[in-house]
Write a protein that holds these residues in place. Structure first.
Motif, PDB file in Angstrom:
ATOM      1  N   LEU A   5       0.846  -1.193   0.000  1.00  0.00           N
ATOM      2  CA  LEU A   5       0.000   0.000   0.000  1.00  0.00           C
ATOM      3  C   LEU A   5       0.877   1.237   0.000  1.00  0.00           C
ATOM      4  CD1 LEU A   5      -2.640  -1.091   2.663  1.00  0.00           C
ATOM      5  CD2 LEU A   5      -3.015  -0.837   0.215  1.00  0.00           C
ATOM      6  N   GLN A   6       0.507   2.193  -0.819  1.00  0.00           N
ATOM      7  CA  GLN A   6       1.209   3.466  -0.859  1.00  0.00           C
ATOM      8  C   GLN A   6       0.753   4.316   0.338  1.00  0.00           C
ATOM      9  OE1 GLN A   6       3.687   4.165  -3.032  1.00  0.00           O
ATOM     10  NE2 GLN A   6       3.354   2.026  -3.622  1.00  0.00           N
ATOM     11  N   PRO A   7       1.621   5.197   0.835  1.00  0.00           N
ATOM     12  CA  PRO A   7       1.240   6.026   1.989  1.00  0.00           C
ATOM     13  C   PRO A   7      -0.082   6.776   1.792  1.00  0.00           C
ATOM     14  CG  PRO A   7       3.577   6.236   1.584  1.00  0.00           C
ATOM     15  CD  PRO A   7       3.013   5.430   0.440  1.00  0.00           C
ATOM     16  N   MET A   8      -0.304   7.343   0.608  1.00  0.00           N
ATOM     17  CA  MET A   8      -1.541   8.097   0.377  1.00  0.00           C
ATOM     18  C   MET A   8      -2.760   7.178   0.494  1.00  0.00           C
ATOM     19  SD  MET A   8      -2.129  11.068   0.255  1.00  0.00           S
ATOM     20  CE  MET A   8      -2.200  12.554  -0.594  1.00  0.00           C
ATOM     21  N   SER A   9      -2.651   5.965  -0.006  1.00  0.00           N
ATOM     22  CA  SER A   9      -3.747   4.993   0.115  1.00  0.00           C
ATOM     23  C   SER A   9      -3.983   4.639   1.579  1.00  0.00           C
ATOM     24  CB  SER A   9      -3.437   3.723  -0.667  1.00  0.00           C
ATOM     25  OG  SER A   9      -3.386   3.992  -2.038  1.00  0.00           O
ATOM     26  N   MET A  10      -2.904   4.451   2.322  1.00  0.00           N
ATOM     27  CA  MET A  10      -3.036   4.110   3.740  1.00  0.00           C
ATOM     28  C   MET A  10      -3.739   5.248   4.493  1.00  0.00           C
ATOM     29  SD  MET A  10      -2.760   2.065   6.240  1.00  0.00           S
ATOM     30  CE  MET A  10      -1.757   0.739   5.588  1.00  0.00           C
ATOM     31  N   TYR A  11      -3.353   6.473   4.211  1.00  0.00           N
ATOM     32  CA  TYR A  11      -3.993   7.597   4.896  1.00  0.00           C
ATOM     33  C   TYR A  11      -5.481   7.706   4.520  1.00  0.00           C
ATOM     34  CZ  TYR A  11       0.326   9.255   6.957  1.00  0.00           C
ATOM     35  OH  TYR A  11       1.474   9.346   7.708  1.00  0.00           O
ATOM     36  N   ARG A  12      -5.828   7.416   3.268  1.00  0.00           N
ATOM     37  CA  ARG A  12      -7.237   7.420   2.874  1.00  0.00           C
ATOM     38  C   ARG A  12      -8.015   6.329   3.610  1.00  0.00           C
ATOM     39  NH1 ARG A  12      -5.334   8.905  -2.297  1.00  0.00           N
ATOM     40  NH2 ARG A  12      -5.230   6.755  -2.985  1.00  0.00           N
ATOM     41  N   ILE A  13      -7.410   5.150   3.732  1.00  0.00           N
ATOM     42  CA  ILE A  13      -8.048   4.046   4.459  1.00  0.00           C
ATOM     43  C   ILE A  13      -8.228   4.422   5.922  1.00  0.00           C
ATOM     44  CG2 ILE A  13      -7.671   1.689   5.322  1.00  0.00           C
ATOM     45  CD1 ILE A  13      -6.348   1.106   2.547  1.00  0.00           C
ATOM     46  N   LEU A  14      -7.201   4.984   6.526  1.00  0.00           N
ATOM     47  CA  LEU A  14      -7.290   5.382   7.936  1.00  0.00           C
ATOM     48  C   LEU A  14      -8.328   6.482   8.141  1.00  0.00           C
ATOM     49  CD1 LEU A  14      -3.504   5.183   8.804  1.00  0.00           C
ATOM     50  CD2 LEU A  14      -5.328   3.745   9.762  1.00  0.00           C
ATOM     51  N   ASP A  15      -8.421   7.421   7.213  1.00  0.00           N
ATOM     52  CA  ASP A  15      -9.454   8.466   7.293  1.00  0.00           C
ATOM     53  C   ASP A  15     -10.845   7.842   7.226  1.00  0.00           C
ATOM     54  OD1 ASP A  15      -7.726  10.594   7.594  1.00  0.00           O
ATOM     55  OD2 ASP A  15      -7.780  11.174   5.468  1.00  0.00           O
ATOM     56  N   PHE A  16     -11.023   6.882   6.327  1.00  0.00           N
ATOM     57  CA  PHE A  16     -12.309   6.193   6.219  1.00  0.00           C
ATOM     58  C   PHE A  16     -12.657   5.491   7.532  1.00  0.00           C
ATOM     59  CE2 PHE A  16     -14.564   2.211   5.693  1.00  0.00           C
ATOM     60  CZ  PHE A  16     -15.730   2.627   5.067  1.00  0.00           C
ATOM     61  N   LEU A  17     -11.718   4.706   8.058  1.00  0.00           N
ATOM     62  CA  LEU A  17     -11.965   3.968   9.297  1.00  0.00           C
ATOM     63  C   LEU A  17     -12.229   4.917  10.468  1.00  0.00           C
ATOM     64  CD1 LEU A  17      -9.239   1.179   8.905  1.00  0.00           C
ATOM     65  CD2 LEU A  17     -11.726   0.936   8.573  1.00  0.00           C
ATOM     66  N   ASN A  18     -11.535   6.040  10.496  1.00  0.00           N
ATOM     67  CA  ASN A  18     -11.747   7.043  11.536  1.00  0.00           C
ATOM     68  C   ASN A  18     -13.137   7.666  11.402  1.00  0.00           C
ATOM     69  OD1 ASN A  18     -10.897   8.707  13.746  1.00  0.00           O
ATOM     70  ND2 ASN A  18     -10.508  10.358  12.300  1.00  0.00           N
ATOM     71  N   ASN A  19     -13.535   8.008  10.187  1.00  0.00           N
ATOM     72  CA  ASN A  19     -14.858   8.599   9.958  1.00  0.00           C
ATOM     73  C   ASN A  19     -15.986   7.622  10.273  1.00  0.00           C
ATOM     74  OD1 ASN A  19     -13.825  11.078   9.180  1.00  0.00           O
ATOM     75  ND2 ASN A  19     -13.711  10.515   7.027  1.00  0.00           N
ATOM     76  N   GLN A  20     -15.705   6.330  10.187  1.00  0.00           N
ATOM     77  CA  GLN A  20     -16.695   5.306  10.522  1.00  0.00           C
ATOM     78  C   GLN A  20     -16.680   4.988  12.027  1.00  0.00           C
ATOM     79  OE1 GLN A  20     -18.997   3.645   8.485  1.00  0.00           O
ATOM     80  NE2 GLN A  20     -18.442   5.260   7.059  1.00  0.00           N
ATOM     81  N   ASP A  21     -15.835   5.675  12.786  1.00  0.00           N
ATOM     82  CA  ASP A  21     -15.674   5.457  14.228  1.00  0.00           C
ATOM     83  C   ASP A  21     -15.207   4.044  14.559  1.00  0.00           C
ATOM     84  OD1 ASP A  21     -16.396   8.069  14.972  1.00  0.00           O
ATOM     85  OD2 ASP A  21     -18.527   7.561  14.829  1.00  0.00           O
ATOM     86  N   LEU A  22     -14.418   3.463  13.673  1.00  0.00           N
ATOM     87  CA  LEU A  22     -13.849   2.140  13.909  1.00  0.00           C
ATOM     88  C   LEU A  22     -12.437   2.250  14.477  1.00  0.00           C
ATOM     89  CD1 LEU A  22     -15.054   0.405  10.619  1.00  0.00           C
ATOM     90  CD2 LEU A  22     -16.047   0.196  12.917  1.00  0.00           C
ATOM     91  N   VAL A  23     -11.764   3.345  14.167  1.00  0.00           N
ATOM     92  CA  VAL A  23     -10.431   3.611  14.714  1.00  0.00           C
ATOM     93  C   VAL A  23     -10.387   5.062  15.178  1.00  0.00           C
ATOM     94  CG1 VAL A  23      -9.375   1.933  13.134  1.00  0.00           C
ATOM     95  CG2 VAL A  23      -9.266   4.360  12.586  1.00  0.00           C
ATOM     96  N   HIS A  24      -9.361   5.355  15.953  1.00  0.00           N
ATOM     97  CA  HIS A  24      -9.139   6.722  16.431  1.00  0.00           C
ATOM     98  C   HIS A  24      -7.730   7.146  16.045  1.00  0.00           C
ATOM     99  CE1 HIS A  24     -12.741   6.490  18.879  1.00  0.00           C
ATOM    100  NE2 HIS A  24     -12.304   5.352  19.387  1.00  0.00           N
TER     101      HIS A  24
END
Length: 153
Positions: free
Chosen positions: A57-76
């Protein structure tokens, strides 16, 4: 210890109920956070996905995934450490209270606890009195966990 498959199924249902999908890559990143005993950076998660799933995974993809998971309240996202943790209450169906994160400065372990409504009301009042508006009411505190204190003794 959480049942990984049960938590992932709950997260998948949660995303579907919110009109989105927990894709394979998102599930892999969430898995890394669920099985970790400490907060992880985006780059540590990139290494995890490569080592565990052979997924580059490229860093930009990872940050997009983390933003998604954060917005879904699955991660902080922990701003003090610039790292991420899975939500401690990911498997429950009730509305979450405001989280307070205790971050060990030695081992980077994280404990998520809830802040009482009375404390949050007082904090909110203090914020408004000085002309500010609370955007994301998440509190993070640098601490030292019992295990690290014991190992220093």
């Amino acid at each position: 210890m959480r049942n990984l498959e049960q938590v992932l199924a709950h997260a998948e249902n949660h995303c579907e109920n919110n009109g989105s999908r927990l894709t394979i890559k998102r599930k892999q990143v969430l898995t890394g956070l669920l099985i970790s005993d400490k907060a992880l950076s985006a780059y540590e998660l990139i290494d995890f996905c490569k080592g565990e799933f052979g997924e580059t995974l490229q860093p930009m993809s990872m940050y997009r995934i983390l933003d998604f998971l954060n917005n879904q309240d699955l991660v902080h996202k922990l701003n003090l450490a610039n790292k991420y943790v899975a939500c401690e209450y990911i498997n429950c169906n009730h509305e979450h209270l405001v989280s307070q994160f205790l971050i060990c400065v030695e081992c980077q372990s994280v404990k998520e606890i809830n802040i009482s409504k009375t404390v949050m009301t007082e904090l909110q009042r203090n914020v408004l009195q000085v002309g500010f508006h609370l955007v994301r009411p998440q509190l993070e505190m640098n601490c030292i966990c019992d295990a690290c204190i014991t190992s220093q003794a």
